[in-house]
Design an enzyme around this catalytic site. Structure first.
Site, PDB file in Angstrom:
ATOM      1  N   ASP A  38      -0.434  -0.577   0.462  1.00  0.00           N
ATOM      2  CA  ASP A  38       0.877  -0.623  -0.172  1.00  0.00           C
ATOM      3  C   ASP A  38       0.813   0.153  -1.488  1.00  0.00           C
ATOM      4  O   ASP A  38      -0.161   0.066  -2.239  1.00  0.00           O
ATOM      5  CB  ASP A  38       1.287  -2.079  -0.439  1.00  0.00           C
ATOM      6  CG  ASP A  38       2.763  -2.204  -0.761  1.00  0.00           C
ATOM      7  OD1 ASP A  38       3.499  -2.781   0.074  1.00  0.00           O
ATOM      8  OD2 ASP A  38       3.192  -1.718  -1.834  1.00  0.00           O
ATOM      9  N   ILE A  39       1.868   0.904  -1.758  1.00  0.00           N
ATOM     10  CA  ILE A  39       1.884   1.754  -2.963  1.00  0.00           C
ATOM     11  C   ILE A  39       1.966   0.926  -4.246  1.00  0.00           C
ATOM     12  O   ILE A  39       1.527   1.381  -5.311  1.00  0.00           O
ATOM     13  CB  ILE A  39       3.038   2.790  -2.859  1.00  0.00           C
ATOM     14  CG1 ILE A  39       2.752   4.008  -3.705  1.00  0.00           C
ATOM     15  CG2 ILE A  39       4.381   2.154  -3.189  1.00  0.00           C
ATOM     16  CD1 ILE A  39       3.654   5.190  -3.392  1.00  0.00           C
ATOM     17  N   ASN A  95       9.065  -9.302   5.790  1.00  0.00           N
ATOM     18  CA  ASN A  95      10.419  -9.510   5.270  1.00  0.00           C
ATOM     19  C   ASN A  95      11.411  -8.969   6.294  1.00  0.00           C
ATOM     20  O   ASN A  95      11.236  -7.858   6.816  1.00  0.00           O
ATOM     21  CB  ASN A  95      10.581  -8.798   3.926  1.00  0.00           C
ATOM     22  CG  ASN A  95       9.597  -9.323   2.893  1.00  0.00           C
ATOM     23  OD1 ASN A  95       9.352 -10.519   2.823  1.00  0.00           O
ATOM     24  ND2 ASN A  95       9.014  -8.426   2.126  1.00  0.00           N
ATOM     25  N   GLY A 101      14.679  -9.851   1.927  1.00  0.00           N
ATOM     26  CA  GLY A 101      13.966  -9.010   0.981  1.00  0.00           C
ATOM     27  C   GLY A 101      13.373  -7.751   1.580  1.00  0.00           C
ATOM     28  O   GLY A 101      12.554  -7.081   0.946  1.00  0.00           O
ATOM     29  N   GLN A 102      13.788  -7.404   2.808  1.00  0.00           N
ATOM     30  CA  GLN A 102      13.267  -6.172   3.417  1.00  0.00           C
ATOM     31  C   GLN A 102      13.869  -4.959   2.719  1.00  0.00           C
ATOM     32  O   GLN A 102      15.086  -4.879   2.518  1.00  0.00           O
ATOM     33  CB  GLN A 102      13.600  -6.139   4.916  1.00  0.00           C
ATOM     34  CG  GLN A 102      12.944  -4.971   5.643  1.00  0.00           C
ATOM     35  CD  GLN A 102      13.159  -5.011   7.163  1.00  0.00           C
ATOM     36  OE1 GLN A 102      13.851  -5.890   7.665  1.00  0.00           O
ATOM     37  NE2 GLN A 102      12.571  -4.059   7.870  1.00  0.00           N
ATOM     38  N   HIS A 108       7.261  -3.852   9.634  1.00  0.00           N
ATOM     39  CA  HIS A 108       5.903  -3.834   9.088  1.00  0.00           C
ATOM     40  C   HIS A 108       5.494  -5.245   8.713  1.00  0.00           C
ATOM     41  O   HIS A 108       6.332  -6.095   8.435  1.00  0.00           O
ATOM     42  CB  HIS A 108       5.811  -2.926   7.853  1.00  0.00           C
ATOM     43  CG  HIS A 108       6.799  -3.242   6.774  1.00  0.00           C
ATOM     44  ND1 HIS A 108       8.123  -2.837   6.828  1.00  0.00           N
ATOM     45  CD2 HIS A 108       6.679  -3.947   5.627  1.00  0.00           C
ATOM     46  CE1 HIS A 108       8.755  -3.251   5.755  1.00  0.00           C
ATOM     47  NE2 HIS A 108       7.909  -3.945   5.001  1.00  0.00           N
TER      48      HIS A 108
HETATM   49  P1  5GP Z   1       9.526  -4.803   2.281  1.00  0.00           P
HETATM   50  O1  5GP Z   1      10.432  -3.890   3.068  1.00  0.00           O
HETATM   51  O2  5GP Z   1       8.560  -5.557   3.146  1.00  0.00           O
HETATM   52  O3  5GP Z   1      10.269  -5.716   1.364  1.00  0.00           O
HETATM   53  O4  5GP Z   1       8.644  -3.920   1.288  1.00  0.00           O
HETATM   54  C1  5GP Z   1       8.250  -2.616   1.561  1.00  0.00           C
HETATM   55  C2  5GP Z   1       6.893  -2.387   0.941  1.00  0.00           C
HETATM   56  O5  5GP Z   1       6.589  -1.022   1.099  1.00  0.00           O
HETATM   57  C3  5GP Z   1       6.797  -2.697  -0.558  1.00  0.00           C
HETATM   58  O6  5GP Z   1       5.715  -3.598  -0.780  1.00  0.00           O
HETATM   59  C4  5GP Z   1       6.547  -1.330  -1.205  1.00  0.00           C
HETATM   60  O7  5GP Z   1       5.659  -1.394  -2.308  1.00  0.00           O
HETATM   61  C5  5GP Z   1       5.966  -0.521  -0.070  1.00  0.00           C
HETATM   62  N1  5GP Z   1       6.295   0.893  -0.137  1.00  0.00           N
HETATM   63  C6  5GP Z   1       7.511   1.440  -0.384  1.00  0.00           C
HETATM   64  N2  5GP Z   1       7.456   2.779  -0.334  1.00  0.00           N
HETATM   65  C7  5GP Z   1       6.159   3.084  -0.035  1.00  0.00           C
HETATM   66  C8  5GP Z   1       5.477   4.329   0.137  1.00  0.00           C
HETATM   67  O8  5GP Z   1       6.047   5.422   0.054  1.00  0.00           O
HETATM   68  N3  5GP Z   1       4.162   4.261   0.426  1.00  0.00           N
HETATM   69  C9  5GP Z   1       3.503   3.064   0.552  1.00  0.00           C
HETATM   70  N4  5GP Z   1       2.189   3.120   0.836  1.00  0.00           N
HETATM   71  N5  5GP Z   1       4.109   1.883   0.372  1.00  0.00           N
HETATM   72  C10 5GP Z   1       5.435   1.893   0.084  1.00  0.00           C
END
Ligand code: 5GP
Length: 117
Positions: A38-39, A95, A101-102, A108
């Site tokens: 995760d970034i 999420n 919170g997605q 993923h």
């Molecule tokens: P969610 O959709 O589960 O709420 O969160 C998406 C996750 O993707 C977050 O934890 C965010 O830090 C991560 N994320 C968003 N953009 C990128 C990216 O470009 N690269 C990576 N490696 N992670 C990302």
């Protein structure tokens, strides 16, 4: 249940990572899944596992992905946890939808373990 691909944005960030258009810090890849850091890590280990298919969320994936894909994906998640050395203690988070919170609408799971970095 939503049908496959309904509302799926094929240019979402994870779709672009899958196509190799954006970089990632890859930790695992097979025919069914790709895993990368995760970034913005929220713990010492914070890895995302995504299926190689156009699925928006856990709900979409479990309702519409072929059984072989579902089995392959979850097997990959377990393999990644083992490879990371966290199989004895981690959180598995997904999420689902804006209310959940997605942020990125390509299904993923987060593998999260250890203290905040
Ligand atoms: P969610 O959709 O589960 O709420 O969160 C998406 C996750 O993707 C977050 O934890 C965010 O830090 C991560 N994320 C968003 N953009 C990128 C990216 O470009 N690269 C990576 N490696 N992670 C990302």
């Amino acid at each position: 249940m939503p049908a496959r691909n309904v509302g799926y944005d094929r240019n979402n960030i994870f779709a672009r990572i899958l196509r190799g258009e954006l970089p990632c810090r890859k930790v695992y890849e097979d025919a069914f899944a790709l895993a990368f850091h995760d970034i913005h890590p929220k713990a010492a280990v914070h890895v995302l596992v995504i299926p190689k298919g156009a699925y928006m969320s856990f709900v979409d994936f479990t309702a519409t992905a072929p059984p072989e894909m579902q089995a392959g994906f979850w097997r990959a998640v377990a393999t990644v946890a083992k490879d990371l050395g966290v199989e004895d203690g981690f959180r598995l988070v997904s999420n689902i939808g804006p209310e959940g919170g997605q942020i990125v609408f390509h299904f993923h799971v987060h593998i999260v373990s250890g203290p905040r970095p």
